[in-house]
Design an enzyme around this catalytic site. Structure first.
Site, short mmCIF file in Angstrom:
data_model
loop_
_atom_site.label_atom_id
_atom_site.label_comp_id
_atom_site.label_asym_id
_atom_site.label_seq_id
_atom_site.Cartn_x
_atom_site.Cartn_y
_atom_site.Cartn_z
N HIS A 204 -8.37 8.31 -16.49
CA HIS A 204 -9.36 7.80 -15.74
C HIS A 204 -10.54 8.82 -15.75
O HIS A 204 -10.52 9.95 -15.41
CB HIS A 204 -9.20 6.98 -14.43
CG HIS A 204 -8.55 5.74 -14.74
ND1 HIS A 204 -8.17 4.95 -13.59
CD2 HIS A 204 -7.96 5.18 -15.89
CE1 HIS A 204 -7.46 3.87 -14.08
NE2 HIS A 204 -7.40 4.20 -15.51
N GLU B 276 -12.86 9.10 -13.31
CA GLU B 276 -12.58 9.80 -12.07
C GLU B 276 -11.70 11.04 -12.07
O GLU B 276 -12.05 12.20 -11.40
CB GLU B 276 -12.33 8.95 -10.79
CG GLU B 276 -13.20 7.66 -10.80
CD GLU B 276 -12.41 6.53 -11.35
OE1 GLU B 276 -12.75 5.33 -10.92
OE2 GLU B 276 -12.12 6.76 -12.59
N CYS C 8 -9.68 2.48 -9.16
CA CYS C 8 -8.43 1.80 -9.01
C CYS C 8 -7.93 2.26 -7.67
O CYS C 8 -8.38 3.47 -7.04
CB CYS C 8 -7.56 1.96 -10.03
SG CYS C 8 -6.97 3.66 -10.52
N CYS D 254 -6.86 6.06 -8.49
CA CYS D 254 -8.04 7.03 -8.20
C CYS D 254 -8.71 7.24 -6.89
O CYS D 254 -8.99 8.10 -6.70
CB CYS D 254 -9.20 6.38 -9.24
SG CYS D 254 -8.84 6.67 -11.14
#
Length: 162
Positions: A79, A81, A117, A120
């Protein structure tokens, strides 16, 4: 001429960074900023050296009908992040702000009710980031204090998705 406010300035940068994403579902860009200095950036993509979903032209989560926010262990991507955090020194992230912008690949629209999420969120908490600013549309955004994620731990309730 009216100047763009700082939050939208950094969100605009995150939006441009998201254009490098290789996910077939959503593209995200993240920018970590501390003391008005860009510390790191990240976008969604497969780990270095592995083929991206855009190269394979398949998303296993879509193929299996996995809902948004669930079963990330099936995803090929890291991801935005996570990539931004991996690329930044921890001492520069302590007290920083992460700016996050996501768009739907098929429509180009901003992701509705976008948020990190649960995995993250854990990365953000451990990185020492203080707040996350998430774009809702071209001019509007939400500011989330990371302390809220610490105090309101959705993993204790078994909440899926985001």
């Amino acid at each position: 001429m009216e100047r763009r406010d700082k939050a939208n300035y950094y969100l605009d940068i995150a939006d441009v960074i998201s254009e490098r994403s290789t996910c077939l579902r959503r593209r995200y860009g993240a920018v970590i900023v501390n003391h008005d200095e860009v510390i790191s950036t990240g976008y969604v993509g497969a780990p270095r050296g592995r083929k991206n979903c855009t190269d394979l032209n398949v998303c296993i989560r879509t193929k299996l009908g996995v809902p948004r926010g669930e079963r990330y262990e099936l995803c090929r991507s890291v991801h935005a992040e996570q990539n931004a955090i991996i690329s930044a020194p921890r001492d520069k992230m302590i007290g920083a702000t992460m700016y996050l912008c996501g768009r739907e690949v098929d429509t180009g629209e901003y992701v509705k009710n976008s948020c990190c999420c649960s995995l993250c969120k854990r990365f953000v908490i451990n990185a020492g980031i203080k707040r996350v600013v998430i774009r809702d549309d071209k001019d509007n955004y939400r500011v989330i204090e990371v302390l809220d994620w610490i105090m309101n731990d959705e993993s204790l309730e078994g909440t899926l998705g985001y």
